[in-house]
Design a protein around this motif. Structure first.
Motif, PDB file in Angstrom:
ATOM      1  N   LEU A 134      18.165   7.781   6.967  1.00 45.88           N
ATOM      2  CA  LEU A 134      18.793   9.018   7.215  1.00 45.88           C
ATOM      3  C   LEU A 134      18.895   9.510   8.688  1.00 45.88           C
ATOM      4  CD1 LEU A 134      21.027  10.985   6.083  1.00 45.88           C
ATOM      5  CD2 LEU A 134      18.933  12.187   5.052  1.00 45.88           C
ATOM      6  N   GLY A 135      17.758   9.824   9.300  1.00 46.15           N
ATOM      7  CA  GLY A 135      17.595  10.324  10.656  1.00 46.15           C
ATOM      8  C   GLY A 135      18.073   9.551  11.493  1.00 46.15           C
ATOM      9  N   GLN A 136      18.064   8.104  11.324  1.00 50.01           N
ATOM     10  CA  GLN A 136      18.691   7.221  12.462  1.00 50.01           C
ATOM     11  C   GLN A 136      20.097   7.325  12.365  1.00 50.01           C
ATOM     12  OE1 GLN A 136      17.277   5.597  14.662  1.00 50.01           O
ATOM     13  NE2 GLN A 136      18.003   3.798  15.322  1.00 50.01           N
ATOM     14  N   TYR A 175       1.022  -1.193  -0.058  1.00 49.92           N
ATOM     15  CA  TYR A 175       0.090  -0.011   0.033  1.00 49.92           C
ATOM     16  C   TYR A 175       0.799   1.203  -0.045  1.00 49.92           C
ATOM     17  CZ  TYR A 175      -3.265   3.376   1.755  1.00 49.92           C
ATOM     18  OH  TYR A 175      -4.081   4.569   1.624  1.00 49.92           O
ATOM     19  N   ALA A 176       0.509   2.137  -0.986  1.00 52.87           N
ATOM     20  CA  ALA A 176       1.298   3.527  -0.905  1.00 52.87           C
ATOM     21  C   ALA A 176       2.940   3.070  -0.953  1.00 52.87           C
ATOM     22  CB  ALA A 176       0.975   4.422   0.209  1.00 52.87           C
ATOM     23  N   PRO A 177       3.367   2.460  -1.998  1.00 51.01           N
ATOM     24  CA  PRO A 177       4.684   2.191  -1.994  1.00 51.01           C
ATOM     25  C   PRO A 177       5.507   3.222  -2.069  1.00 51.01           C
ATOM     26  CG  PRO A 177       3.850   1.713  -4.249  1.00 51.01           C
ATOM     27  CD  PRO A 177       2.763   2.021  -3.311  1.00 51.01           C
ATOM     28  N   PHE A 178       5.520   4.264  -2.820  1.00 44.47           N
ATOM     29  CA  PHE A 178       6.325   5.428  -2.743  1.00 44.47           C
ATOM     30  C   PHE A 178       6.379   6.164  -1.377  1.00 44.47           C
ATOM     31  CE2 PHE A 178       5.653   4.395  -6.953  1.00 44.47           C
ATOM     32  CZ  PHE A 178       6.792   4.438  -7.769  1.00 44.47           C
ATOM     33  N   TRP A 179       5.160   6.410  -0.748  1.00 48.66           N
ATOM     34  CA  TRP A 179       5.235   7.135   0.498  1.00 48.66           C
ATOM     35  C   TRP A 179       5.888   6.252   1.408  1.00 48.66           C
ATOM     36  CZ3 TRP A 179       4.524  12.284   0.019  1.00 48.66           C
ATOM     37  CH2 TRP A 179       3.797  12.581  -0.978  1.00 48.66           C
ATOM     38  N   ASP A 180       5.594   5.058   1.410  1.00 50.52           N
ATOM     39  CA  ASP A 180       6.113   4.004   2.653  1.00 50.52           C
ATOM     40  C   ASP A 180       7.396   4.212   2.208  1.00 50.52           C
ATOM     41  OD1 ASP A 180       5.845   2.251   4.378  1.00 50.52           O
ATOM     42  OD2 ASP A 180       5.518   0.663   3.345  1.00 50.52           O
ATOM     43  N   SER A 181       8.336   4.372   1.090  1.00 44.45           N
ATOM     44  CA  SER A 181       9.722   4.157   1.061  1.00 44.45           C
ATOM     45  C   SER A 181      10.161   5.505   1.420  1.00 44.45           C
ATOM     46  CB  SER A 181       9.888   3.911  -0.635  1.00 44.45           C
ATOM     47  OG  SER A 181       9.464   2.654  -1.012  1.00 44.45           O
ATOM     48  N   ALA A 182       9.274   6.641   1.126  1.00 41.04           N
ATOM     49  CA  ALA A 182       9.890   7.720   1.742  1.00 41.04           C
ATOM     50  C   ALA A 182      10.082   7.876   3.175  1.00 41.04           C
ATOM     51  CB  ALA A 182       9.158   9.023   1.286  1.00 41.04           C
ATOM     52  N   ILE A 183       9.173   7.248   3.852  1.00 40.37           N
ATOM     53  CA  ILE A 183       9.480   7.086   5.214  1.00 40.37           C
ATOM     54  C   ILE A 183      10.482   6.363   5.648  1.00 40.37           C
ATOM     55  CG2 ILE A 183       8.228   5.868   7.370  1.00 40.37           C
ATOM     56  CD1 ILE A 183       5.504   6.457   6.079  1.00 40.37           C
ATOM     57  N   LEU A 184      10.726   5.113   4.843  1.00 38.66           N
ATOM     58  CA  LEU A 184      12.061   4.369   4.831  1.00 38.66           C
ATOM     59  C   LEU A 184      13.285   4.890   4.923  1.00 38.66           C
ATOM     60  CD1 LEU A 184      12.482   0.724   4.281  1.00 38.66           C
ATOM     61  CD2 LEU A 184      14.254   2.344   3.319  1.00 38.66           C
ATOM     62  N   ALA A 185      13.464   5.536   3.675  1.00 37.41           N
ATOM     63  CA  ALA A 185      14.736   6.419   3.332  1.00 37.41           C
ATOM     64  C   ALA A 185      14.891   7.672   4.477  1.00 37.41           C
ATOM     65  CB  ALA A 185      14.882   7.032   2.052  1.00 37.41           C
ATOM     66  N   LEU A 186      13.998   8.421   4.596  1.00 31.73           N
ATOM     67  CA  LEU A 186      14.177   9.408   5.630  1.00 31.73           C
ATOM     68  C   LEU A 186      14.385   8.881   7.171  1.00 31.73           C
ATOM     69  CD1 LEU A 186      11.410  11.902   4.339  1.00 31.73           C
ATOM     70  CD2 LEU A 186      13.998  12.419   4.207  1.00 31.73           C
ATOM     71  N   SER A 187      13.954   7.972   7.332  1.00 32.35           N
ATOM     72  CA  SER A 187      14.021   7.266   8.855  1.00 32.35           C
ATOM     73  C   SER A 187      15.230   6.846   8.998  1.00 32.35           C
ATOM     74  CB  SER A 187      13.108   6.293   8.927  1.00 32.35           C
ATOM     75  OG  SER A 187      11.809   6.830   8.875  1.00 32.35           O
TER      76      SER A 187
END
Length: 198
Positions: free
Chosen positions: A139-141, A125-137
């Motif tokens: 980096l943030g981590q 579900y929402a693969p690009f938004w979900d992937s943005a959460i992953l990528a930014l997280s």
């Protein structure tokens, strides 16, 4: 962006004990991070294990991968904040602007690439938004583990994206808690900025 799976039927969906426990522990962990306390790491590990199960059940597969990443890096962050090899806690610092721009471009590439994989090969579900959460997280981590002020900018962006994504999957409690995380990220950024200036 188009979604590759229909929205979940969220009518009358009760909050699960798993969702409640994951959010309570994560609230504690995120608050401890803003306070610059080492206990953020072990509380976060437990919360991430619970969230991995919750997100798998909600078909948010990038988030499942992300929780595994958080567990592994939290072990390293815990050791690092306790002084690492030198037994000296790292200070709060800033990332040079040029380096931050390079990291942002890299996060954008990961978002697109992983989003395409999920879009084409899974029922995510929402693969690009979900992937943005992953990528930014991710980096943030890494920035959080290195005690960099800019980690909080990443968390503000993550929370801004995650709130509507989780709400649309019927994870109402999780979405509400991420609103609190959004405010906490602003607070953490302000607090760490002041400490870095000292």
């Amino acid at each position: 962006m188009r979604f590759s799976a229909p929205a979940a039927d969220t009518s009358g969906k009760p909050m699960s004990p798993l969702e409640i426990a994951a959010n309570l522990l994560y609230l504690v962990s995120v608050w401890l991070a803003a306070q610059n306390r080492v206990h953020t790491w072990w509380t976060g590990i437990i919360a991430c294990a619970l969230f991995a199960t919750l997100f798998y059940q909600s078909q948010l597969y990038a988030d499942v991968v992300l929780q595994g990443f958080f567990i592994v890096t939290s072990l390293w962050g815990w050791w690092q904040w306790r002084g690492g090899i030198q037994r000296v806690e790292p200070p709060i610092r800033r990332v040079p602007i040029r380096m931050m721009l390079m990291l942002a471009v890299f996060a954008g590439g990961v978002t697109y690439g992983y989003g395409m994989i999920l879009h084409r090969y899974t029922n995510a579900y929402a693969p690009f938004w979900d992937s943005a959460i992953l990528a930014l997280s991710v980096l943030g981590q890494f920035l959080l583990m290195a005690r960099r002020v800019e980690s909080w900018l990443c968390w503000i962006l993550v929370n801004t994206i995650a709130i509507p994504v989780y709400a649309s999957r019927g994870l109402q409690l999780t979405a509400a808690v991420y609103v609190l995380f959004w405010f906490n990220a602003w607070y953490g950024g302000w607090r760490w900025h002041r400490q870095a200036e000292r």
